[in-house]
Design a protein around this motif. Sequence first.
Motif, PDB file in Angstrom:
ATOM      1  N   GLU A  82       0.576  -1.229  -0.110  1.00 58.28           N
ATOM      2  CA  GLU A  82       0.026  -0.029   0.124  1.00 58.28           C
ATOM      3  C   GLU A  82       0.851   1.068  -0.032  1.00 58.28           C
ATOM      4  OE1 GLU A  82      -2.432  -3.287   1.987  1.00 58.28           O
ATOM      5  OE2 GLU A  82      -0.263  -2.811   1.848  1.00 58.28           O
ATOM      6  N   GLN A  83       2.014   1.137   0.431  1.00 61.38           N
ATOM      7  CA  GLN A  83       2.921   2.271   0.588  1.00 61.38           C
ATOM      8  C   GLN A  83       3.603   2.491  -0.591  1.00 61.38           C
ATOM      9  OE1 GLN A  83       4.698   3.369   4.722  1.00 61.38           O
ATOM     10  NE2 GLN A  83       3.866   1.232   5.153  1.00 61.38           N
ATOM     11  N   VAL A  84       3.927   1.286  -1.450  1.00 55.56           N
ATOM     12  CA  VAL A  84       4.684   1.573  -2.617  1.00 55.56           C
ATOM     13  C   VAL A  84       3.650   2.189  -3.730  1.00 55.56           C
ATOM     14  CG1 VAL A  84       5.966   0.317  -4.393  1.00 55.56           C
ATOM     15  CG2 VAL A  84       6.122  -0.438  -1.969  1.00 55.56           C
ATOM     16  N   VAL A  85       2.504   1.979  -3.529  1.00 57.00           N
ATOM     17  CA  VAL A  85       1.324   2.532  -4.465  1.00 57.00           C
ATOM     18  C   VAL A  85       1.672   4.180  -4.542  1.00 57.00           C
ATOM     19  CG1 VAL A  85      -1.118   3.056  -4.900  1.00 57.00           C
ATOM     20  CG2 VAL A  85      -0.229   0.781  -4.535  1.00 57.00           C
ATOM     21  N   GLY A  86       1.540   4.794  -5.687  1.00 55.28           N
ATOM     22  CA  GLY A  86       1.775   5.982  -5.875  1.00 55.28           C
ATOM     23  C   GLY A  86       3.301   6.713  -6.020  1.00 55.28           C
ATOM     24  N   MET A  87       4.134   5.479  -6.007  1.00 51.33           N
ATOM     25  CA  MET A  87       5.564   5.951  -6.310  1.00 51.33           C
ATOM     26  C   MET A  87       5.948   6.135  -7.912  1.00 51.33           C
ATOM     27  SD  MET A  87       7.742   3.603  -3.536  1.00 51.33           S
ATOM     28  CE  MET A  87       9.337   4.260  -4.087  1.00 51.33           C
TER      29      MET A  87
END
Length: 170
Positions: A82-87
């Motif tokens: 979820e924290q990789v999304v948007g990179m």
Amino acid sequence: YKGIKFEKIEYNVTDEDIENDIKRLQERNSRLIDVTDRACVDGDSVVIDYSGSVDGVKFDGGTAEKQTLVLGSKSFIPGFEEQVVGMSIGEEKDINVKFPEEYHAENLKGKDAVFAIKLHEIKVKELPEVTDEFIKEATGSETVDAYKADAKAKMEDSNAKRAEREIENK
């Protein structure tokens, strides 16, 4: 044993079964297309480097280079993907996660960790369009309808054999 009666077992093939079979065929024949004009989203395949640490100390198995990850697959610890999304490509970022209490490595259970991430590539899966040409190339059947009829016949035969085995076992 001649007087024993069993309820007939029947497994029917539905249109949904046929559609699921075609979806599996599309998945097997999909290809990954490079994406360069946007940040990554759920469902994308990304290639990342990562290095994890707990209390500032790297741990075994916590580092990889050029690792492929399908975002949304839940193949990494909760909160990671979820924290990789948007990179975006070339971006570096530290993400904070907590290892689950039931994690397989005793020394990491319930621990807070920081992963340094670098994103190298973003790819999106492209499914082929279901056309007569695709079906002929992928399966040898002449048309989509011919493939569906053949798939249905095979599934019905398989289901009949399955039902027969189950009755024999009973």
